[in-house]
Design a protein around this motif. Structure first.
Motif, PDB file in Angstrom:
ATOM      1  N   GLY A  90      -1.038  16.393   4.934  1.00  0.00           N
ATOM      2  CA  GLY A  90      -0.720  15.832   3.510  1.00  0.00           C
ATOM      3  C   GLY A  90      -2.307  17.100   2.689  1.00  0.00           C
ATOM      4  O   GLY A  90      -2.548  17.774   3.261  1.00  0.00           O
ATOM      5  N   THR A  91      -1.475  17.669   1.443  1.00  0.00           N
ATOM      6  CA  THR A  91      -2.200  18.346   0.173  1.00  0.00           C
ATOM      7  C   THR A  91      -3.192  17.149  -1.042  1.00  0.00           C
ATOM      8  O   THR A  91      -2.018  16.859  -1.167  1.00  0.00           O
ATOM      9  N   GLY A  92      -3.620  17.952  -1.428  1.00  0.00           N
ATOM     10  CA  GLY A  92      -3.942  17.143  -2.040  1.00  0.00           C
ATOM     11  C   GLY A  92      -5.752  16.439  -2.743  1.00  0.00           C
ATOM     12  O   GLY A  92      -6.194  17.633  -1.719  1.00  0.00           O
ATOM     13  N   CYS A  93      -6.102  15.981  -3.290  1.00  0.00           N
ATOM     14  CA  CYS A  93      -7.664  15.500  -3.877  1.00  0.00           C
ATOM     15  C   CYS A  93      -8.147  14.651  -2.058  1.00  0.00           C
ATOM     16  O   CYS A  93      -7.119  14.590  -1.626  1.00  0.00           O
ATOM     17  N   ALA A  94      -8.944  14.864  -2.913  1.00  0.00           N
ATOM     18  CA  ALA A  94      -9.930  14.110  -1.497  1.00  0.00           C
ATOM     19  C   ALA A  94      -9.523  12.849  -1.419  1.00  0.00           C
ATOM     20  O   ALA A  94      -9.509  12.070  -0.030  1.00  0.00           O
ATOM     21  N   ILE A  95      -9.896  12.050  -2.583  1.00  0.00           N
ATOM     22  CA  ILE A  95      -8.804  11.025  -2.063  1.00  0.00           C
ATOM     23  C   ILE A  95      -7.518  10.748  -1.653  1.00  0.00           C
ATOM     24  O   ILE A  95      -7.959   9.140  -1.126  1.00  0.00           O
ATOM     25  N   SER A  96      -6.732  11.118  -1.454  1.00  0.00           N
ATOM     26  CA  SER A  96      -5.578  10.936  -0.969  1.00  0.00           C
ATOM     27  C   SER A  96      -5.216  11.864   0.185  1.00  0.00           C
ATOM     28  O   SER A  96      -4.600  10.452   1.017  1.00  0.00           O
ATOM     29  N   LYS A  97      -6.080  12.419   0.726  1.00  0.00           N
ATOM     30  CA  LYS A  97      -6.043  13.044   1.484  1.00  0.00           C
ATOM     31  C   LYS A  97      -7.022  11.580   2.977  1.00  0.00           C
ATOM     32  O   LYS A  97      -6.899  11.422   3.679  1.00  0.00           O
ATOM     33  N   ALA A  98      -8.094  11.013   2.097  1.00  0.00           N
ATOM     34  CA  ALA A  98      -9.171  10.111   3.144  1.00  0.00           C
ATOM     35  C   ALA A  98      -8.577   8.853   3.411  1.00  0.00           C
ATOM     36  O   ALA A  98      -8.391   7.849   4.350  1.00  0.00           O
ATOM     37  N   SER A  99      -7.739   8.499   2.075  1.00  0.00           N
ATOM     38  CA  SER A  99      -7.033   7.269   2.169  1.00  0.00           C
ATOM     39  C   SER A  99      -6.136   7.163   3.128  1.00  0.00           C
ATOM     40  O   SER A  99      -5.756   6.078   4.037  1.00  0.00           O
ATOM     41  N   ALA A 100      -5.211   8.153   3.314  1.00  0.00           N
ATOM     42  CA  ALA A 100      -4.647   9.153   4.151  1.00  0.00           C
ATOM     43  C   ALA A 100      -4.737   8.690   5.192  1.00  0.00           C
ATOM     44  O   ALA A 100      -3.715   8.139   6.365  1.00  0.00           O
ATOM     45  N   SER A 101      -5.710   8.815   5.743  1.00  0.00           N
ATOM     46  CA  SER A 101      -6.162   9.643   7.018  1.00  0.00           C
ATOM     47  C   SER A 101      -6.970   8.481   6.923  1.00  0.00           C
ATOM     48  O   SER A 101      -6.746   7.606   8.494  1.00  0.00           O
ATOM     49  N   ALA A 134      -6.411   6.621 -13.442  1.00  0.00           N
ATOM     50  CA  ALA A 134      -5.685   7.990 -12.407  1.00  0.00           C
ATOM     51  C   ALA A 134      -5.463   7.716 -11.121  1.00  0.00           C
ATOM     52  O   ALA A 134      -4.639   8.810 -10.849  1.00  0.00           O
ATOM     53  N   ARG A 135      -6.623   7.771 -10.329  1.00  0.00           N
ATOM     54  CA  ARG A 135      -6.917   7.884  -8.961  1.00  0.00           C
ATOM     55  C   ARG A 135      -6.741   6.984  -7.982  1.00  0.00           C
ATOM     56  O   ARG A 135      -6.163   7.149  -6.376  1.00  0.00           O
ATOM     57  N   VAL A 136      -5.471   5.314  -9.046  1.00  0.00           N
ATOM     58  CA  VAL A 136      -5.068   3.859  -7.969  1.00  0.00           C
ATOM     59  C   VAL A 136      -3.681   4.827  -7.544  1.00  0.00           C
ATOM     60  O   VAL A 136      -3.609   4.130  -6.007  1.00  0.00           O
ATOM     61  N   LYS A 137      -2.775   5.900  -7.915  1.00  0.00           N
ATOM     62  CA  LYS A 137      -1.959   6.522  -6.908  1.00  0.00           C
ATOM     63  C   LYS A 137      -2.341   7.287  -6.729  1.00  0.00           C
ATOM     64  O   LYS A 137      -1.658   7.287  -5.513  1.00  0.00           O
ATOM     65  N   CYS A 138      -3.723   7.916  -5.908  1.00  0.00           N
ATOM     66  CA  CYS A 138      -4.024   9.136  -5.269  1.00  0.00           C
ATOM     67  C   CYS A 138      -4.332   8.180  -3.685  1.00  0.00           C
ATOM     68  O   CYS A 138      -4.227   8.278  -3.066  1.00  0.00           O
ATOM     69  N   ALA A 139      -4.791   6.629  -3.596  1.00  0.00           N
ATOM     70  CA  ALA A 139      -6.051   6.086  -3.406  1.00  0.00           C
ATOM     71  C   ALA A 139      -4.125   5.243  -2.462  1.00  0.00           C
ATOM     72  O   ALA A 139      -3.551   4.863  -1.131  1.00  0.00           O
ATOM     73  N   SER A 140      -3.334   5.365  -3.353  1.00  0.00           N
ATOM     74  CA  SER A 140      -2.066   3.921  -2.754  1.00  0.00           C
ATOM     75  C   SER A 140      -0.637   4.664  -1.996  1.00  0.00           C
ATOM     76  O   SER A 140      -0.288   4.166  -0.623  1.00  0.00           O
ATOM     77  N   LEU A 141      -1.351   6.062  -2.249  1.00  0.00           N
ATOM     78  CA  LEU A 141       0.135   7.476  -1.875  1.00  0.00           C
ATOM     79  C   LEU A 141       0.749   7.029  -0.782  1.00  0.00           C
ATOM     80  O   LEU A 141       1.402   6.689   0.103  1.00  0.00           O
ATOM     81  N   ALA A 142      -0.250   6.834   0.278  1.00  0.00           N
ATOM     82  CA  ALA A 142       0.363   7.346   1.912  1.00  0.00           C
ATOM     83  C   ALA A 142       0.507   5.723   2.077  1.00  0.00           C
ATOM     84  O   ALA A 142       1.371   5.698   2.902  1.00  0.00           O
ATOM     85  N   TRP A 143       0.109   4.121   1.729  1.00  0.00           N
ATOM     86  CA  TRP A 143       0.407   3.981   1.845  1.00  0.00           C
ATOM     87  C   TRP A 143       1.752   3.180   1.862  1.00  0.00           C
ATOM     88  O   TRP A 143       2.414   2.444   2.419  1.00  0.00           O
ATOM     89  N   HIS A 144       2.112   3.422   0.328  1.00  0.00           N
ATOM     90  CA  HIS A 144       3.641   3.119   0.039  1.00  0.00           C
ATOM     91  C   HIS A 144       4.606   4.175   0.558  1.00  0.00           C
ATOM     92  O   HIS A 144       4.993   4.176   1.440  1.00  0.00           O
ATOM     93  N   ALA A 145       4.212   4.872   1.304  1.00  0.00           N
ATOM     94  CA  ALA A 145       5.177   6.286   2.248  1.00  0.00           C
ATOM     95  C   ALA A 145       5.063   5.166   3.514  1.00  0.00           C
ATOM     96  O   ALA A 145       5.947   5.329   4.048  1.00  0.00           O
ATOM     97  N   MET A 146       3.508   4.775   3.848  1.00  0.00           N
ATOM     98  CA  MET A 146       3.813   4.141   5.684  1.00  0.00           C
ATOM     99  C   MET A 146       4.858   3.452   5.062  1.00  0.00           C
ATOM    100  O   MET A 146       5.742   2.862   6.650  1.00  0.00           O
TER     101      MET A 146
END
Ligand code: ZN
Length: 139
Positions: free
Chosen positions: A60-71, A123-135
């Motif tokens: 993934g690419t994007g902000c720290a929240i989205s990448k850390a959340s995916a990880s 505004a950060r909720v989507k960043c944190a949830s993105l990878a979870w929804h993809a999963m």
């Protein structure tokens, strides 16, 4: 909770050194997620064996929240059953959307508690949830 606390060391560390990074083979399932508001993009790969999430990875690419959340999502669901993964997602989602009564004493969340501050920043909720929804889509 100020913005500084949103970027705890563990989040920054996962952003720098994401776990389970890379693609799985062609027999695995995959799903993409995009968050245009922030510019985050993530692809999640899942290998399902029977009822179990035998392996999971992401790029993934994007902000720290989205990448850390995916990880941390990959760590949280790898090896779990479908039902267990759904349970972790439900607790995580309730926490980041501010609907969890007491994340701090929730054993299901474990390390994911570092994202509890996200609920204060809509505004950060989507960043944190993105990878979870993809999963879940890949499931
Ligand atoms: Zn983001």
């Amino acid at each position: 909770m100020d913005l500084g606390n949103l970027y705890q060391d563990v989040i920054l560390e996962h952003n720098r050194n994401p776990r389970n990074w890379g693609e799985l083979d062609a027999t695995s399932r995959r799903a993409d997620g995009r968050n245009p508001m922030c510019g985050d993009e993530v692809t999640v790969w899942l290998k399902v064996e029977g009822d179990r999430l035998a392996d999971v990875s992401f790029v993934g690419t994007g902000c720290a929240i989205s990448k850390a959340s995916a990880s941390m999502m990959t760590q949280a669901v790898k090896g779990k059953t479908r039902a267990e993964a759904e349970k972790v997602f439900a607790h995580f989602h309730a926490m980041v959307t501010g609907q969890h009564d007491d994340p701090s004493s929730d054993a299901t969340l474990g390390k994911l508690k570092v994202f509890s501050g996200v609920s204060r920043f809509p505004a950060r909720v989507k960043c944190a949830s993105l990878a979870w929804h993809a999963m879940r889509e890949a499931l």
